[in-house]
Design a protein around this motif. Structure first.
Motif, PDB file in Angstrom:
ATOM      1  N   THR A  11       9.166  63.024  32.952  1.00 14.89           N
ATOM      2  CA  THR A  11       8.153  63.180  31.862  1.00 14.89           C
ATOM      3  C   THR A  11       8.597  61.330  31.285  1.00 14.89           C
ATOM      4  N   PRO A  12       7.302  60.943  30.050  1.00 14.73           N
ATOM      5  CA  PRO A  12       7.376  59.931  29.846  1.00 14.73           C
ATOM      6  C   PRO A  12       8.939  59.357  28.492  1.00 14.73           C
ATOM      7  N   PRO A  13       9.140  58.516  28.812  1.00 12.86           N
ATOM      8  CA  PRO A  13      10.641  58.206  27.717  1.00 12.86           C
ATOM      9  C   PRO A  13       9.527  58.389  26.225  1.00 12.86           C
ATOM     10  N   LEU A  14      10.546  58.656  25.311  1.00 12.14           N
ATOM     11  CA  LEU A  14       9.634  58.970  23.677  1.00 12.14           C
ATOM     12  C   LEU A  14      10.330  57.456  22.947  1.00 12.14           C
ATOM     13  N   GLU A  15      10.850  57.551  23.161  1.00 10.92           N
ATOM     14  CA  GLU A  15      11.416  55.528  22.511  1.00 10.92           C
ATOM     15  C   GLU A  15      10.703  54.282  22.901  1.00 10.92           C
ATOM     16  N   LYS A  16      11.024  53.344  22.554  1.00 11.01           N
ATOM     17  CA  LYS A  16      10.389  52.599  23.089  1.00 11.01           C
ATOM     18  C   LYS A  16      11.275  51.416  23.854  1.00 11.01           C
ATOM     19  N   GLN A  17      11.094  51.104  24.998  1.00 13.60           N
ATOM     20  CA  GLN A  17      11.536  50.404  25.969  1.00 13.60           C
ATOM     21  C   GLN A  17      12.330  49.838  26.005  1.00 13.60           C
ATOM     22  N   SER A  18      13.056  48.730  26.309  1.00  6.46           N
ATOM     23  CA  SER A  18      14.192  47.875  26.172  1.00  6.46           C
ATOM     24  C   SER A  18      13.999  47.130  27.341  1.00  6.46           C
ATOM     25  N   SER A  19      13.890  46.009  28.327  1.00  4.42           N
ATOM     26  CA  SER A  19      13.503  45.136  29.035  1.00  4.42           C
ATOM     27  C   SER A  19      15.124  45.287  30.651  1.00  4.42           C
ATOM     28  N   ILE A  20      13.764  45.600  31.698  1.00  3.58           N
ATOM     29  CA  ILE A  20      15.516  45.545  32.722  1.00  3.58           C
ATOM     30  C   ILE A  20      15.484  44.374  32.878  1.00  3.58           C
ATOM     31  N   GLY A  21      15.169  43.084  32.185  1.00  4.49           N
ATOM     32  CA  GLY A  21      15.387  41.768  32.056  1.00  4.49           C
ATOM     33  C   GLY A  21      15.020  41.126  33.226  1.00  4.49           C
ATOM     34  N   PRO A  22      15.148  39.255  33.801  1.00  3.81           N
ATOM     35  CA  PRO A  22      14.673  38.516  34.580  1.00  3.81           C
ATOM     36  C   PRO A  22      15.536  39.335  36.224  1.00  3.81           C
ATOM     37  N   VAL A  23      15.128  40.140  37.067  1.00  5.60           N
ATOM     38  CA  VAL A  23      15.162  40.626  37.938  1.00  5.60           C
ATOM     39  C   VAL A  23      14.212  41.017  39.029  1.00  5.60           C
ATOM     40  N   SER A  24      14.904  40.255  40.299  1.00  6.13           N
ATOM     41  CA  SER A  24      13.680  40.292  41.321  1.00  6.13           C
ATOM     42  C   SER A  24      13.678  41.296  41.996  1.00  6.13           C
ATOM     43  N   VAL A  25      12.517  42.060  42.358  1.00  7.68           N
ATOM     44  CA  VAL A  25      12.226  43.277  42.884  1.00  7.68           C
ATOM     45  C   VAL A  25      11.514  42.893  43.573  1.00  7.68           C
ATOM     46  N   ALA A  26      11.217  44.210  44.764  1.00  5.89           N
ATOM     47  CA  ALA A  26      10.189  44.894  44.734  1.00  5.89           C
ATOM     48  C   ALA A  26       9.708  45.612  44.991  1.00  5.89           C
ATOM     49  N   LEU A  27       8.560  46.143  44.493  1.00  7.15           N
ATOM     50  CA  LEU A  27       7.379  47.304  44.061  1.00  7.15           C
ATOM     51  C   LEU A  27       7.178  48.538  44.602  1.00  7.15           C
ATOM     52  N   SER A  28       7.339  49.319  44.142  1.00 11.26           N
ATOM     53  CA  SER A  28       6.595  50.756  45.224  1.00 11.26           C
ATOM     54  C   SER A  28       5.467  50.698  45.190  1.00 11.26           C
ATOM     55  N   PRO A  29       4.741  51.310  46.106  1.00 12.07           N
ATOM     56  CA  PRO A  29       3.114  50.816  47.003  1.00 12.07           C
ATOM     57  C   PRO A  29       2.939  52.541  45.298  1.00 12.07           C
ATOM     58  N   GLU A  30       3.854  52.766  44.355  1.00 11.30           N
ATOM     59  CA  GLU A  30       2.652  53.987  43.146  1.00 11.30           C
ATOM     60  C   GLU A  30       2.520  52.523  42.426  1.00 11.30           C
ATOM     61  N   TRP A  31       2.274  51.838  42.736  1.00 15.95           N
ATOM     62  CA  TRP A  31       2.257  50.590  41.285  1.00 15.95           C
ATOM     63  C   TRP A  31       0.302  50.243  41.724  1.00 15.95           C
TER      64      TRP A  31
END
Length: 628
Positions: free
Chosen positions: A467-487
């Protein structure tokens, strides 16, 4: 359980380096890799496996995402390493052929140097493919082995009949010879290629076809209702099964067998819609697929090496019909294994369709073929094992060192935000997690991380939950990631969840950054003048975009209505982490998927299959019309 426990106490370790994962074995090169590792383990060696994430980069650039199961690899091998690279693998060359090291990597060279020092008791290193051979120079005191998989000298010539350009590596004979000379032992998958390599190098060349264990006994069908093809999304499969599918559909009627195509090749075939042809995509249970298939087709029109799809089908007890190219390396004798092309394959199947006597004869020929093939493979395995053991005679018995890192059970972490769910584990499959939902992104380690950490298959992975969160989300920060095909490709999650995730990921490290001007605003969207990577202006690339509002309070998903070249530069700097990203001025037309009141300012996350872009909109909006 590690292989160290299942084998007892092995005294000698072999390091296997590959540009593709060993699990799942969903493609021919992966099956070859997995079977070679199993052969080494059967011979009593412990196997350390190093996955150089080369294949992941290449396939992402084609919008494909073959699955990678690092968790399974970590339980299959004594130690499993993951090597990521910032080097960009060139898919094209202006030279007549690629240089032998153009697909190599300094990151892989550094890993092998580190490994050789850390695990000096390792007796041999086996590198898959000649284009990674340079790393052998960084492995002193080990027997050096290259598993060639294919002949790459003049491989591009196979494409000429199809009027196509190769999208995989090819080189010339001199370069291939230079690569082979770096090894002590060269492995060939079939006899014709063994002779080719022996003519190029004075190194020992061994014929080593893979041994396929019998998974199901042959049982001749009384008729043919379903024919099948399983393949990876490479060019030989695409050209071959694509042409056969059209041939099969021509004149198809419901009384003829259905052609079912499975595997990553389905993504490469795209929107193929033909009568009598079904695209199944990935199949989780290969045994069930083969059990429900009467006949496998191998209508190969190009390719080198050994067609693993043929051997796999035979191991499941399913008869195969194919072209002569499809059966190269099998010493096939039956006419059904020597068809001249796709039309001949189709004609052979239609003759067999309702002929139980002929089907029984074909099935018996297939059973004999697999028996001969496995007998040859078993003898070849024994020869390789004896060569490795002979190389370590006289060395003091080694003790398998302690693991470089211990894999922990998957653990949920709190990293400053309550959502998305962050899990640290080696589980890298792109499927839904039963506990945490859809995978959103996977952490990538930079070169500043400690080496043992860099090479661990464990990563932080972020999941969407249910389920989507109800509260405002904090940033995960300047992290290097590989995004999944979902995006970009999947888009199974609701817009609300995707927007919440984009907001949480708003500070992730980008592959390219720039600024832009808003040159038009309407109730439905806005127009940006922006420098962009040039390849985004060609074709119709899949894109996802999110506007992070200037007040930093929310994110809105956007729809890209069009990208066109702009004759005048908008005058903003373009920064990129990759040398192959050449900026060009462009007009980008955007619609808002959310409320029409969205103001065109803030930052746009611009996502494609393999790239993350960040575009800062320079306020205030300039109301002028710039036409492409």
């Amino acid at each position: 359980m590690s292989i160290e426990h299942t084998l007892g106490s092995p005294t000698s370790t072999v390091l296997v380096v590959a540009p593709m994962p060993a699990a799942p074995a969903s493609a021919g090169n992966r099956k070859r890799l997995s079977l070679i590792c199993s052969a080494l383990q059967r011979a009593g060696f412990a196997v350390d496996f190093a996955y150089f994430a080369h294949e992941d980069q290449v396939y992402r650039r084609f919008g494909q995402h073959p699955p990678t199961d690092l968790a399974k690899m970590s339980t299959t091998f004594q130690r499993t390493f993951l090597i990521e690279t910032q080097d960009i693998i060139p898919l094209k060359t202006r030279s007549p052929a690629f240089g032998i090291d153009e697909w190599g990597s300094t990151a892989l060279d550094r890993f092998v140097s580190w490994y050789a020092e850390e695990y000096s008791d390792t007796v041999a290193i086996l590198v898959n493919y000649v284009f990674l051979s340079r790393c052998l120079d960084h492995a002193p005191n080990m027997l050096k082995i290259i598993d060639t998989h294919d002949r790459f000298a003049d491989r591009q010539l196979q494409y000429r009949p199809f009027r196509a350009e190769p999208n995989f590596y090819y080189t010339d004979s001199a370069s291939e010879a230079a690569a082979l000379d770096r090894a002590d032992v060269v492995l060939a998958i079939q006899s014709e290629e063994a002779a080719h390599f022996a003519a190029l190098t004075d190194r020992q060349v061994l014929l080593l076809p893979p041994m396929f264990p019998v998974r199901s006994q042959f049982s001749a069908p009384y008729g043919i209702r379903k024919i099948g093809f399983v393949g990876h999304g490479n060019d030989p499969n695409l050209f071959s099964i694509g042409k056969f599918a059209h041939e099969w559909a021509a004149g198809w009627t419901p009384d003829r067998p259905e052609l079912r195509i499975a595997g990553e090749i389905c993504n490469a075939l795209g929107s193929l819609n033909l009568p009598g042809v079904s695209l199944l995509g990935y199949v989780d249970d290969l045994a069930a697929f083969y059990a429900d298939t009467d006949l496998i087709v191998a209508p190969m029109l190009m390719g080198s090496g050994l067609k693993m799809k043929v051997a796999e089908a035979l191991s499941y007890g399913v008869p195969v019909v194919g072209t002569e190219i499809g059966f190269e390396g099998f010493d096939a004798e039956a006419p059904a294994h020597k068809c001249a092309g796709v039309a001949a394959v189709k004609a052979t199947i239609l003759k067999l369709q309702s002929n139980p006597v002929a089907l029984k004869a074909l099935t018996e020929a297939c059973a004999e073929l697999l028996e001969r093939f496995n007998a040859m493979s078993q003898q070849a395995e024994a020869e390789l094992a004896s060569v490795i053991k002979a190389s370590i005679r006289g060395r003091s018995a080694s003790v398998v060192p302690a693991a470089a890192f211990a894999l922990s059970a998957a653990s949920v972490e709190s990293v400053g935000q309550s959502w998305p769910i962050c899990v640290r584990s080696a589980n890298s499959l792109l499927s839904d997690d039963p506990a945490h939902g859809q995978l959103l992104a996977t952490e990538r380690f930079g070169e500043d991380a400690a080496l043992a950490t860099q090479y661990s298959p464990e990563r932080r992975r972020w999941f969407a939950g249910s389920t989507p969160p109800l509260e405002k989300q904090s940033s995960i920060g300047p992290v290097s990631v590989a995004l999944s095909p979902e995006w970009v490709r999947g888009k199974r999650l609701t817009r609300e969840i995707r927007e919440s995730a984009a907001y949480a990921f708003r500070d992730i490290l980008a592959d390219w950054t720039t600024q832009c001007r808003c040159v038009g605003v309407s109730s439905k969207g806005f127009v940006l003048a922006v420098p962009m990577p040039s390849h985004l202006l060609t074709g119709t690339p899949a894109i996802a975009a999110f506007l992070i509002a200037a007040d930093g309070a929310h994110a809105h998903e956007l729809a890209i209505d069009g990208i066109a070249p702009l004759s005048l530069s908008p005058g903003y700097a373009f920064k990129a982490s990759r040398l192959d990203l050449t900026p060009v001025p462009a007009i980008v037309k955007i619609s808002c998927m959310g409320p029409a009141s969205v103001v065109a300012n803030g930052t746009v996350l611009f996502l494609t299959d393999d790239l993350i872009g960040r575009i800062t909109i320079v306020p205030p909006p300039i109301r002028e019309n710039i036409r492409p």
